[in-house]
Design a protein around this motif. Structure first.
Motif, PDB file in Angstrom:
ATOM      1  N   THR A 199      17.197  56.203 -18.539  1.00 29.23           N
ATOM      2  CA  THR A 199      18.421  56.057 -19.308  1.00 29.23           C
ATOM      3  C   THR A 199      19.546  56.835 -18.624  1.00 29.23           C
ATOM      4  O   THR A 199      19.309  57.747 -17.831  1.00 29.23           O
ATOM      5  CB  THR A 199      18.241  56.592 -20.738  1.00 29.23           C
ATOM      6  N   THR A 200      20.765  56.450 -18.938  1.00 30.92           N
ATOM      7  CA  THR A 200      21.914  57.162 -18.365  1.00 30.92           C
ATOM      8  C   THR A 200      22.198  58.462 -19.106  1.00 30.92           C
ATOM      9  O   THR A 200      22.982  59.280 -18.623  1.00 30.92           O
ATOM     10  CB  THR A 200      23.158  56.266 -18.411  1.00 30.92           C
ATOM     11  N   ASP A 201      21.563  58.658 -20.260  1.00 35.52           N
ATOM     12  CA  ASP A 201      21.720  59.907 -21.013  1.00 35.52           C
ATOM     13  C   ASP A 201      20.739  60.938 -20.458  1.00 35.52           C
ATOM     14  O   ASP A 201      19.538  60.887 -20.731  1.00 35.52           O
ATOM     15  CB  ASP A 201      21.442  59.651 -22.493  1.00 35.52           C
ATOM     16  N   SER A 234      20.309  63.951 -21.180  1.00 35.88           N
ATOM     17  CA  SER A 234      19.829  64.973 -22.106  1.00 35.88           C
ATOM     18  C   SER A 234      18.351  64.807 -22.413  1.00 35.88           C
ATOM     19  O   SER A 234      17.704  65.722 -22.918  1.00 35.88           O
ATOM     20  CB  SER A 234      20.635  64.916 -23.408  1.00 35.88           C
ATOM     21  N   THR A 235      17.784  63.641 -22.119  1.00 33.61           N
ATOM     22  CA  THR A 235      16.358  63.397 -22.355  1.00 33.61           C
ATOM     23  C   THR A 235      15.520  63.633 -21.104  1.00 33.61           C
ATOM     24  O   THR A 235      14.330  63.337 -21.104  1.00 33.61           O
ATOM     25  CB  THR A 235      16.143  61.957 -22.834  1.00 33.61           C
TER      26      THR A 235
END
Length: 371
Positions: free
Chosen positions: A39-41, A43-44
């Protein structure tokens, strides 16, 4: 101690060369990680023990068992494992087929490392909001092992149900090893009770001791594969072995472009023994004699052909004076590459000579050029 190589820490362009080098130098195994998407997030994407994201969204991703099948064709001895495959993200039919195929094409060198995954971005099945990944993984392990070992299988469980099916071919190994990865208590229970061993995250001698103690409380003698990227010297190997570790996955390089050179130095320093290549003697030199192949086109010694006798139809004299059937010659009349007509005169042409006077570098003979 067995030593493995982590291909996932290299650019994919280097995987082929590193895999071949590992196979020739005597490394016991090589390992690929597995993700479906990033994913582009970010934070994970917190990798355990790291302060920065462990991935980049644009990192190339491949199907690990499929890529290992290709590497199997380039190698002969090294085991091919996943560290780890996210088994719960696929139906057990798909995973069982992938690893059975890998084991067949590699002649029994597959190792199925599985886990729920450290990366939360791919911790659920595509299109599914449930996060019961651990329970789903446990059931998937049960199903794939049955598919690999039983003639017919029917299953009705919490996550998977299907009528009686057959699954062929079975893996070459009677018991394809399944290793559980992860650092959680659930992962250790999975390794001790459901699988054939445990694969750790990167550790030092000090950091792995608590996890090994917890694993021993569940079951003693669980085979352990440890990622030891900070291995200091050959003297340290004995300390790992004393803790019950049987395999170390090492990364002796700091830059990917130097990986093969550093693997070579590591193999020398740690006393790895290159495997004996097929066709060599146990001493490592001298070809094993091959069974001679009969020349179907050569006439029998007692054939009625010779001085004063009539030559049978379709029989010609070769450049070495022996008689041979005309059909024995390959199309074009010239033989190269070591065949029965290699180095012979073409079509019996008088004055035939090698191209450029020396066979043209490939041992073929050609008609003399017209002047």
């Amino acid at each position: 101690m067995k030593f493995g190589v982590p291909l996932g820490l290299l650019h994919p362009a280097a995987w082929k060369d590193v895999a071949v080098a590992a196979d020739e130098l005597g490394f016991e195994s090589m390992w690929l990680p597995e993700h479906l998407v990033f994913t582009t997030d970010l934070s994970t994407a917190h990798y355990p023990g790291a302060t920065s994201p462990g991935i980049k969204p644009g990192t190339p991703l491949f199907d690990a068992p499929a890529y290992l099948c290709w590497l199997a064709a380039l190698t002969s001895h090294v085991k091919l494992g996943t560290a780890v495959q996210l088994l719960a993200l696929r139906h057990p039919f798909v995973s069982a087929r992938a690893f059975a195929t890998l084991d067949v094409v590699s002649a029994g060198r597959a190792v199925c490392g599985v886990g729920a995954g450290w990366y939360r971005g791919s911790g659920t099945r595509p299109g599914c909001r449930s996060r019961a990944g651990g329970a789903r993984l446990d059931e998937a392990i049960e199903v794939v092992r049955r598919l690999w070992s039983e003639p017919v299988v029917a299953h009705s469980g919490r996550f998977y149900s299907f009528p009686e099916v057959a699954f062929e071919p079975k893996p070459v190994q009677p018991h394809l090893p399944v290793l559980a990865g992860g650092e959680s208590d659930a992962a250790l229970r999975r390794a001790a009770l459901l699988c054939d061993g445990w694969i750790s995250m990167p550790h030092t001698l000090a950091s792995i001791r608590p996890r090994l103690a917890a694993l021993a409380r569940l079951r003693s003698g669980v085979p352990v594969t440890a990622h030891a990227y900070e291995l200091g010297s050959p003297d340290e190997v004995a300390e790992w072995a004393a803790l019950g570790v049987e395999r170390l996955i090492v990364r002796p390089w700091t830059r990917g472009r130097d990986a093969v050179a550093h693997l070579t130095r590591f193999a020398t320093a740690y006393g790895l023994t290159p495997p004996v290549a097929p066709g060599l003697t146990a001493a490592g030199y001298g070809l094993t004699p091959r069974r001679p192949r009969p020349d179907r086109h050569r006439l029998r010694p007692d054939a009625p052909v010779g001085p004063g006798l009539t030559r049978p139809h379709g029989v010609v004299r070769r450049g070495d004076g022996r008689w041979c059937r005309r059909s024995a010659r390959p199309p074009g009349g010239c033989g190269g590459g070591g065949g029965p007509w290699a180095g012979r005169r073409c079509r019996g042409t008088p004055g035939a000579r090698p191209m450029s006077g020396d066979g043209g570098g490939h041992g073929r003979w050609s008609r003399a050029p017209r002047r």
